[in-house]
Design a protein around this motif. Structure first.
Motif, short mmCIF file in Angstrom:
data_model
loop_
_atom_site.label_atom_id
_atom_site.label_comp_id
_atom_site.label_asym_id
_atom_site.label_seq_id
_atom_site.Cartn_x
_atom_site.Cartn_y
_atom_site.Cartn_z
N GLY A 107 -0.27 7.51 -8.28
CA GLY A 107 -1.11 6.57 -7.78
C GLY A 107 -2.34 6.11 -7.54
N PHE A 108 -2.77 5.20 -7.12
CA PHE A 108 -4.06 5.21 -7.87
C PHE A 108 -4.89 4.19 -6.52
N GLY A 109 -6.28 5.35 -6.12
CA GLY A 109 -6.57 4.53 -4.79
C GLY A 109 -7.91 3.43 -5.34
N THR A 110 -9.36 3.74 -4.09
CA THR A 110 -9.75 2.98 -4.56
C THR A 110 -11.44 3.91 -5.56
N ARG A 111 -11.15 5.03 -5.98
CA ARG A 111 -11.74 5.39 -6.70
C ARG A 111 -11.12 6.32 -8.52
N GLU B 6 -2.81 1.79 -3.51
CA GLU B 6 -3.15 3.18 -2.18
C GLU B 6 -4.25 3.01 -1.76
N THR B 7 -4.39 3.10 -0.23
CA THR B 7 -6.18 3.04 -0.34
C THR B 7 -5.91 4.43 0.66
N ASP B 8 -4.93 4.97 0.64
CA ASP B 8 -5.42 6.43 1.11
C ASP B 8 -5.88 6.63 2.62
N CYS B 9 -7.22 7.32 2.63
CA CYS B 9 -7.89 7.53 4.12
C CYS B 9 -9.13 6.43 3.35
N ASP B 10 -9.60 5.45 2.81
CA ASP B 10 -10.58 5.00 2.30
C ASP B 10 -10.62 3.16 3.71
N THR B 11 -11.39 3.49 4.64
CA THR B 11 -11.01 2.30 5.58
C THR B 11 -12.46 0.88 5.22
N GLU B 12 -13.20 1.01 4.72
CA GLU B 12 -13.84 0.47 4.00
C GLU B 12 -13.72 -0.38 2.78
N ASN B 13 -12.20 -0.34 1.58
CA ASN B 13 -12.03 -1.03 0.98
C ASN B 13 -10.51 -2.07 1.32
N THR B 14 -10.06 -2.88 1.17
CA THR B 14 -8.64 -3.24 1.89
C THR B 14 -8.04 -3.01 0.35
N ILE B 15 -6.42 -3.56 0.94
CA ILE B 15 -5.49 -3.07 -0.37
C ILE B 15 -5.70 -3.98 -1.07
N ASP C 136 0.89 -1.10 -0.23
CA ASP C 136 0.22 -0.21 0.27
C ASP C 136 0.90 1.15 0.04
N PHE C 137 0.92 1.93 -1.56
CA PHE C 137 2.49 2.73 -1.60
C PHE C 137 1.70 4.31 -0.31
N HIS C 138 0.29 4.75 0.22
CA HIS C 138 0.28 5.65 0.67
C HIS C 138 -1.31 4.85 1.40
N THR C 139 -1.22 5.51 2.54
CA THR C 139 -2.03 4.99 3.66
C THR C 139 -2.38 5.94 4.62
N HIS C 140 -3.49 6.15 5.31
CA HIS C 140 -3.50 7.07 6.69
C HIS C 140 -3.84 5.92 8.00
N GLN C 141 -3.78 4.89 7.77
CA GLN C 141 -4.42 3.38 9.27
C GLN C 141 -3.26 2.81 8.59
#
Length: 197
Positions: A130-134, A151-160, A5-10
């Protein structure tokens, strides 16, 4: 299988994830907070500078954001760290700054949702994307594998892992090819081996 996960907040819960956690593994002044004074910490143990950048929709004036961003570009160059960039409605200016500043360190635009024309401009300038879930599906399909980061960034619903499976399906590649490509991109961008999950 190790998912990067190249960029996440969690911090991820899974045992099979290597995550670059904002604030833990990176340091930067987000454009929304560009008007707040922040001391630069010891950057020697950080993987990258960021997230930093430009946001035309939120935060202090773009001139303030740009001044703070340029300072972080200089830190990136001084410490030999790549840059993770947040950019909203300011890609043209970001590209102008990249051309003017001529950085030697790699830059990644994170959370890219733009159209193929914007993607091409970024790729032509040498960016990683970087591409996230959207995301824009056409852009995701067109991005060369060696410049793609997930990356998941701030998405807490979808896993990497969900993102990787979606991307593998959309691009028509086996998940193992995608995992191997992301590991190689980690080594190329951060200039470090992928840590154990």
């Amino acid at each position: 299988m190790t998912y990067i996960d190249f960029h996440t907040h969690q911090v991820p819960a899974g045992q099979d994830v290597v995550a670059v956690v904002d604030g833990r593994d990176t340091w930067g002044i987000h454009p929304w907070k560009a008007d707040l004074e922040q001391a630069v910490p010891d950057l020697s143990g950080k993987l990258a500078i960021g997230e930093c950048g430009l946001d035309a929709l939120r935060g202090p004036s773009l001139s303030v954001q740009e001044e703070v961003f340029v300072r972080q570009v200089r830190l990136s160059e001084e410490f030999g760290k790549p840059l993770i960039i947040h950019c909203v409605k300011a890609i043209d200016r970001l590209l102008e700054l990249h051309k003017a500043l001529k950085p030697t360190q790699s830059w990644m635009l994170h959370g890219f949702r733009g159209k193929p024309q914007q993607l091409r401009s970024l790729l032509d300038a040498g960016f990683h994307v970087g591409f996230g879930t959207r995301f824009n599906e056409e852009s995701l399909r067109l991005c060369p594998l060696d410049r793609l980061m997930l990356e998941t960034d701030c998405d807490t619903e979808n896993t990497i892992a969900i993102l990787y499976n979606n991307v593998a399906r959309l691009r028509g590649v086996d998940i193992t090819i995608l995992l191997e490509a992301m590991a190689e991109n980690f080594r190329a961008f951060y200039r470090k081996e992928v840590p154990q999950a």
